[in-house]
Motif scaffolding. Structure first.
Motif, short mmCIF file in Angstrom:
data_model
loop_
_atom_site.label_atom_id
_atom_site.label_comp_id
_atom_site.label_asym_id
_atom_site.label_seq_id
_atom_site.Cartn_x
_atom_site.Cartn_y
_atom_site.Cartn_z
N SER A 1 -78.64 -50.03 61.30
CA SER A 1 -78.68 -49.69 59.88
C SER A 1 -79.12 -48.26 59.60
O SER A 1 -78.84 -47.73 58.53
N LYS A 2 -79.80 -47.61 60.54
CA LYS A 2 -80.36 -46.28 60.26
C LYS A 2 -80.02 -45.21 61.28
O LYS A 2 -80.38 -44.07 61.10
N PRO B 1 -77.56 -42.80 62.80
CA PRO B 1 -76.22 -42.21 62.66
C PRO B 1 -75.60 -41.93 64.02
O PRO B 1 -76.29 -41.59 64.98
N LEU C 1 -71.92 -41.77 60.48
CA LEU C 1 -72.21 -43.07 59.87
C LEU C 1 -73.01 -43.94 60.82
O LEU C 1 -72.97 -43.75 62.04
N THR C 2 -73.72 -44.91 60.26
CA THR C 2 -74.38 -45.90 61.11
C THR C 2 -73.37 -46.99 61.44
O THR C 2 -72.34 -47.12 60.76
N ASN D 1 -73.48 -50.10 60.79
CA ASN D 1 -73.30 -50.96 59.61
C ASN D 1 -72.42 -50.30 58.56
O ASN D 1 -71.66 -50.97 57.87
N GLN D 2 -72.52 -48.99 58.39
CA GLN D 2 -71.70 -48.30 57.40
C GLN D 2 -70.23 -48.25 57.82
O GLN D 2 -69.35 -48.22 56.97
N LYS D 3 -69.99 -48.23 59.10
CA LYS D 3 -68.63 -48.15 59.62
C LYS D 3 -67.82 -49.40 59.27
O LYS D 3 -66.64 -49.33 59.03
#
Length: 78
Positions: A62-63, A65, A72-73, A75-77
């Motif tokens: 989650s944090k 990168p 992006l992390t 989770n962001q991907k």
């Protein structure tokens, strides 16, 4: 494991001995986990290791990168 691969109709591919960069993403994850968890803590139980590992995985996903994902992390991907 071989039976599971066969049942799923998947092909197993193994990296060559002494060629860890054939699996560079996994090797990097292993190194990061080893440095962040295994090298920094003494464990009294497997439960303690599991709790620390779960917290580490949540933070990592989650944090943390990743340059290969344009900052992006994980989770962001998704």
């Amino acid at each position: 494991m071989a039976q599971w691969y066969e049942k799923k109709k998947l092909e197993q591919n193994f990296i060559q001995l002494d060629k860890p960069m054939q699996n560079g993403y996994n090797e990097r994850l292993n190194r990061t986990y080893r440095e962040d968890i295994l090298d920094n803590y003494f464990f009294d139980s497997l439960e303690q290791l599991k709790v620390l590992s779960d917290k580490w995985a949540e933070t990592y996903n989650s944090k943390h990168p990743d340059r290969s994902m344009k900052g992006l992390t994980p989770n962001q991907k998704h």
